[in-house]
Design a protein around this motif. Structure first.
Motif, short mmCIF file in Angstrom:
data_model
loop_
_atom_site.label_atom_id
_atom_site.label_comp_id
_atom_site.label_asym_id
_atom_site.label_seq_id
_atom_site.Cartn_x
_atom_site.Cartn_y
_atom_site.Cartn_z
N ASN A 330 0.83 -1.22 0.00
CA ASN A 330 0.00 0.00 0.00
C ASN A 330 0.85 1.25 0.00
O ASN A 330 0.58 2.23 -0.71
CB ASN A 330 -0.92 0.00 1.22
N THR A 331 1.87 1.24 0.82
CA THR A 331 2.75 2.42 0.90
C THR A 331 3.43 2.69 -0.42
O THR A 331 3.54 3.84 -0.87
CB THR A 331 3.79 2.20 2.01
N ILE A 332 3.91 1.61 -1.08
CA ILE A 332 4.60 1.78 -2.37
C ILE A 332 3.63 2.35 -3.39
O ILE A 332 3.98 3.26 -4.17
CB ILE A 332 5.18 0.43 -2.84
N GLN A 333 2.38 1.85 -3.42
CA GLN A 333 1.42 2.37 -4.39
C GLN A 333 1.06 3.83 -4.10
O GLN A 333 0.93 4.65 -5.02
CB GLN A 333 0.17 1.49 -4.38
N LEU A 334 0.90 4.15 -2.83
CA LEU A 334 0.61 5.56 -2.49
C LEU A 334 1.76 6.47 -2.87
O LEU A 334 1.56 7.62 -3.29
CB LEU A 334 0.30 5.68 -0.99
N ILE A 335 2.97 5.97 -2.71
CA ILE A 335 4.14 6.78 -3.12
C ILE A 335 4.08 7.02 -4.62
O ILE A 335 4.34 8.14 -5.10
CB ILE A 335 5.44 6.07 -2.71
N ASP A 336 3.74 5.98 -5.37
CA ASP A 336 3.65 6.15 -6.82
C ASP A 336 2.55 7.14 -7.18
O ASP A 336 2.72 7.98 -8.08
CB ASP A 336 3.39 4.78 -7.48
N TYR A 337 1.41 7.02 -6.50
CA TYR A 337 0.32 7.96 -6.77
C TYR A 337 0.75 9.41 -6.50
O TYR A 337 0.46 10.32 -7.28
CB TYR A 337 -0.89 7.62 -5.91
N LEU A 338 1.43 9.63 -5.37
CA LEU A 338 1.84 10.99 -4.99
C LEU A 338 2.91 11.53 -5.93
O LEU A 338 2.92 12.73 -6.27
CB LEU A 338 2.35 11.01 -3.54
N LYS A 339 3.81 10.65 -6.39
CA LYS A 339 4.82 11.09 -7.37
C LYS A 339 4.17 11.50 -8.68
O LYS A 339 4.57 12.49 -9.30
CB LYS A 339 5.83 9.96 -7.60
N GLU A 340 3.14 10.74 -9.10
CA GLU A 340 2.43 11.12 -10.31
C GLU A 340 1.73 12.48 -10.12
O GLU A 340 1.70 13.29 -11.04
CB GLU A 340 1.40 10.04 -10.66
N GLU A 341 1.18 12.70 -8.93
CA GLU A 341 0.52 13.98 -8.65
C GLU A 341 1.51 15.13 -8.71
O GLU A 341 1.19 16.21 -9.22
CB GLU A 341 -0.15 13.92 -7.27
N ILE A 342 2.72 14.91 -8.18
CA ILE A 342 3.74 15.98 -8.21
C ILE A 342 4.14 16.30 -9.63
O ILE A 342 4.33 17.47 -10.00
CB ILE A 342 4.94 15.57 -7.35
N LYS A 343 4.25 15.26 -10.46
CA LYS A 343 4.65 15.49 -11.86
C LYS A 343 3.56 16.23 -12.62
O LYS A 343 3.84 17.07 -13.47
CB LYS A 343 4.96 14.15 -12.53
N GLU A 344 2.28 15.91 -12.32
CA GLU A 344 1.19 16.61 -12.99
C GLU A 344 1.07 18.05 -12.53
O GLU A 344 0.79 18.96 -13.29
CB GLU A 344 -0.12 15.88 -12.73
N LYS A 345 1.25 18.32 -11.23
CA LYS A 345 1.15 19.68 -10.67
C LYS A 345 2.51 20.37 -10.82
O LYS A 345 3.33 20.35 -9.92
CB LYS A 345 0.75 19.64 -9.19
#
Length: 784
Positions: A330-345
């Motif tokens: 779960n933590t790894i997936q959330l990290i991936d989600y947050l990294k994608e959010e940073i790249k989009e923003k």
């Protein structure tokens, strides 16, 4: 020293007497000044002050206790003083004030016009304007509507041509009914009346002013004062306005707008987080559905319906391992989600979702990033992106993003290592279960995936609920200590100061004018003025009287008659040692129109009333006036000039006897000669005085003005006393200095004395008369 003090006291006393003598002018000036002050206060637009007090709350202050150094240093809020100043700038920003102006419709003002001034109506105006145009158009309109109410349902509208409604002709107005659609340059308008006691009055004149919102915002942005003490989080807002209710509403609405703006900033972070969670829930829900469907198909295909009875086959160690694998995954997936959010923003103004990964470092960086973004947006409301503070914040935000990406990458690698270790441990445990059927192991793998997805789905649901709860739990940043308040007492103009200023002005102008005019005045007004410039014996003064009473009477208790009696006594005292038979009194002055003929005539009459023989000689052969004073209108054939010219004429031939008064005789001037000065140089003048010297007790000679001609100097040797007449309020001091002083110092006029003529009684301290006038009819019980 005593003499100096006495002189100063006399000078002060004279100034006070001078001022009090003009009490009527001073009183009139004071009344006018107070009346003007009353009119000013009556028609001036009063200004009222309204104030409100708030406390700027800081959420970070509750996280730690302040140190003793912070409290004893610059204050508890010293470190946050810059933040308070930033919040003050936000409160005074155009954005917030513009929202207040639009909410309260402050760009539309209603006035009722009177005869002198107009009165603005804020609450419950008699009319209301409904616009069909968009607000963006109305907010830029600059116009004035003039309306005259002619009936409960009709009104007249006039064009704005610079005139007031009072100066307009009703025939020039356009008639409308209330509710009619009126076409204007900014769109259609409908005017509706108010009802009840606020309904428009028939015959009233109304003016509706529509001003662009930007102008109103500029005005109030200058007038709204926001202040605070150093180290304090308490902020005071003040506003002066001609309508106190409006000032109170503006301050209260401004505080509400500020709180709404702060809450909107905080809610924007929650909304970003909620959007992020909702997007991930859709993905996880889809994946969970796929896993559930796969498990369902596997159970149907392999007929695995009694899986509950096989739960005891799992070892306790395998459960713990699987739980850790789930958490790490779960933590790894959330990290991936947050990294994608940073790249989009990729913009500095983008907010990041908070409280997604339960890692202290990431939580702190995310919170700091969102606070900097909110601070940047707040500053941009009153600034631009080239502001050094904004650029500095952009650099800090980018640095935090880079730091966050590095932290996430490092955290991901750590979790991947942990996951690999847990996977190997799980494989080792599952290897011990080699005897389990292959179908069961397949289902176990699917069940594990199902548990992972379900755990992640439940976690995201929990985070979404927490965000939804937080969205409605934000408290305003500005705690209201005192709502908008006004004492409803005008702060300007100040009545007391206005009346005090008017009184001072009303006193200062006449007193200052009197003092200045007196300072510039070169006229002789009283005895003190005369003796200051001339060190010549002062024999008396004659009060100013009406022209009707030119000659004193025998029974006369008037001030003028008393003055001549005093003058007669003073003359007798000064000439008590006279060795001649008669007392020869010569009357002269500096210029004409100073009253020497008037003095000569009345002095002669006053002396004659004491039964002393008097000869009055009219020696002013140029402008004779004595016979006119005595009302001797009959034609005189011979006089002084005739006696001097014609040696055959005897002195007694030119004497005119007064029938009304046997004690006074007159020698008129006679025929007007072409050469008066040469005529008076004749020896015949001396023969005349020598002849009458033994006949009369007094010889009074009315001579010419010594400041104009030399006639008087030619006969001055025959005088026992010269009475030099000075006209009060008429003669210039400089003339006396240049004429009278040399004559006295060089003894050109024998026994020269000064007589002040035409003195105002009472105002200068002069007064005559004593006792009762027997000619007055007595009133009362004993009247005869």
């Amino acid at each position: 020293m005593k003499k100096t003090n006495s002189s100063a006291n006399n000078e002060l006393k004279q100034q006070l007497e001078l001022i009090t003598s003009h009490w009527l002018i001073i009183s009139l000036s004071l009344v006018i000044a107070v009346s003007l002050a009353y009119s000013y206060l009556r028609y001036e637009t009063y200004q009222y002050n309204a104030s409100a007090t708030i406390k700027i709350q800081d959420d970070t202050q509750s996280q730690k206790l302040p140190s003793l150094e912070d409290i004893t240093g610059k204050g508890l809020f010293a470190n946050g003083s810059n933040k308070i100043l930033d919040e003050i700038e936000v409160i005074q920003s155009r954005t917030l004030i513009e929202n207040v102006v639009k909410d309260l419709n402050l760009n539309i003002k209603y006035y009722t016009q009177g005869q002198i001034k107009e009165l603005e109506i804020y609450n419950n105006p008699p009319l209301k304007l409904n616009f069909f145009a968009h607000d963006s158009i109305i907010h830029n309109v600059d116009t004035t509507l003039f309306i005259k109410i002619i009936s409960p349902s009709k009104y007249l509208m006039f064009k704005d041509d610079g005139k007031s409604l009072i100066d307009r002709d009703e025939s020039h107005g356009d008639p409308y009914n209330f509710g009619d659609k009126i076409k204007t340059g900014f769109g259609d308008v409908i005017i509706v009346p108010n009802i009840g006691k606020y309904a428009p009055i028939i015959g009233s004149n109304l003016r509706v002013s529509i001003v662009p919102v930007r102008k109103v915002v500029d005005d109030y942005q200058k007038r709204i004062a926001v202040s605070t003490e150093t180290g304090s989080s308490v902020v005071k807002l003040e506003l002066k306005d001609n309508i106190p209710e409006r000032a109170i509403d503006i301050l209260n609405n401004l505080i509400n707008e500020y709180n709404n703006d702060v809450i909107a900033d905080k809610e924007s972070v929650i909304e970003i987080t909620s959007d992020f969670i909702n997007n991930r829930l859709q993905v996880v829900s889809k994946e969970l559905n796929e896993v559930d469907f796969t498990a369902e198909q596997l159970q149907k295909k392999n007929k695995l319906t009694a899986l509950g009875s096989q739960a005891n086959l799992y070892l306790e160690s395998e459960r713990i391992t699987e739980d850790r694998i789930n958490s790490t995954t779960n933590t790894i997936q959330l990290i991936d989600y947050l990294k994608e959010e940073i790249k989009e923003k990729h913009k500095s103004s983008d907010l990041l979702p908070a409280n997604i990964i339960e890692d202290p470092a990431i939580l702190q960086v995310t919170r700091t990033h969102n606070e900097l973004v909110a601070q940047r947006e707040s500053i941009l409301k009153n600034s631009s992106e080239i502001n050094p503070t904004v650029i500095n914040l952009d650099n800090q935000i980018n640095a935090l993003k880079d730091n966050l990406e590095n932290t996430l990458e490092s955290l991901k690698k750590t979790n991947e290592l942990t996951l690999n270790s847990l996977s190997r441990e799980g494989a080792r445990i599952r290897g011990q279960l080699y005897s389990a059927p292959t179908r069961e192991r397949q289902f176990r793998d699917i069940e594990r995936q199902q548990g992972i997805k379900e755990s992640l789905f439940l976690y995201l649901l929990q985070q979404r609920e927490e965000s939804a709860i937080s969205l409605g739990m934000f408290s305003p940043k500005a705690k209201i200590i005192d709502h908008g308040y006004s004492s409803f007492l005008p702060v300007s103009p100040n009545k007391m100061l206005t009346y005090l200023g008017a009184i001072l002005f009303g006193l200062a102008v006449p007193i200052g004018s009197i003092y200045l005019l007196n300072l510039l005045d070169n006229k002789i007004h009283n005895k003190e003025d005369l003796i200051k410039i001339l060190d010549i014996p002062y024999i008396g003064d004659i009060p100013k009287t009406s022209k009707k009473n030119k000659i004193v009477k025998q029974i006369d208790y008037s001030p003028k008659a008393e003055a001549f009696r005093i003058l007669r006594s003073n003359i007798d005292f000064m000439l008590s040692g006279n060795s001649g038979y008669s007392k020869k009194l010569f009357i002269t002055s500096t210029t004409a129109q100073e009253g020497k003929s008037h003095t000569s005539t009345n002095l002669a009459m006053s002396i004659s009333y004491s039964e002393k023989s008097v000869l009055l000689i009219e020696a002013d052969v140029r402008i004779p006036k004595i016979m006119a004073y005595l009302n001797k209108s009959e034609k005189i054939e011979k006089g002084l000039s005739d006696f001097i010219i014609d040696k055959s004429i005897k002195p007694q031939d030119i004497v005119v006897h007064n029938k009304e008064n046997p004690f006074i005789d007159i020698i008129p001037s006679g025929t007007l000669p072409p050469n008066p000065s040469e005529l008076l140089m004749s020896d015949r003048v001396g023969e005349l005085f020598e002849y009458f010297d033994k006949i009369y007790d007094y010889i009074i000679v009315d001579t010419s003005a010594v400041g104009l001609v030399s006639d008087t100097l030619l006969i001055s040797k025959y005088a026992d006393m010269f009475i030099y007449v000075v006209s009060a309020n008429n003669i210039d001091k400089r003339q006396l200095v240049h004429v009278a002083r040399p004559l006295y110092e060089k003894k050109r006029l024998p026994n020269m004395t000064l007589l002040l003529n035409g003195v105002k009684t009472g105002s200068e301290g002069y007064g005559y008369g004593y006792g009762n006038n027997p000619q007055k009819q007595k009133k009362g019980l004993f009247r005869k």
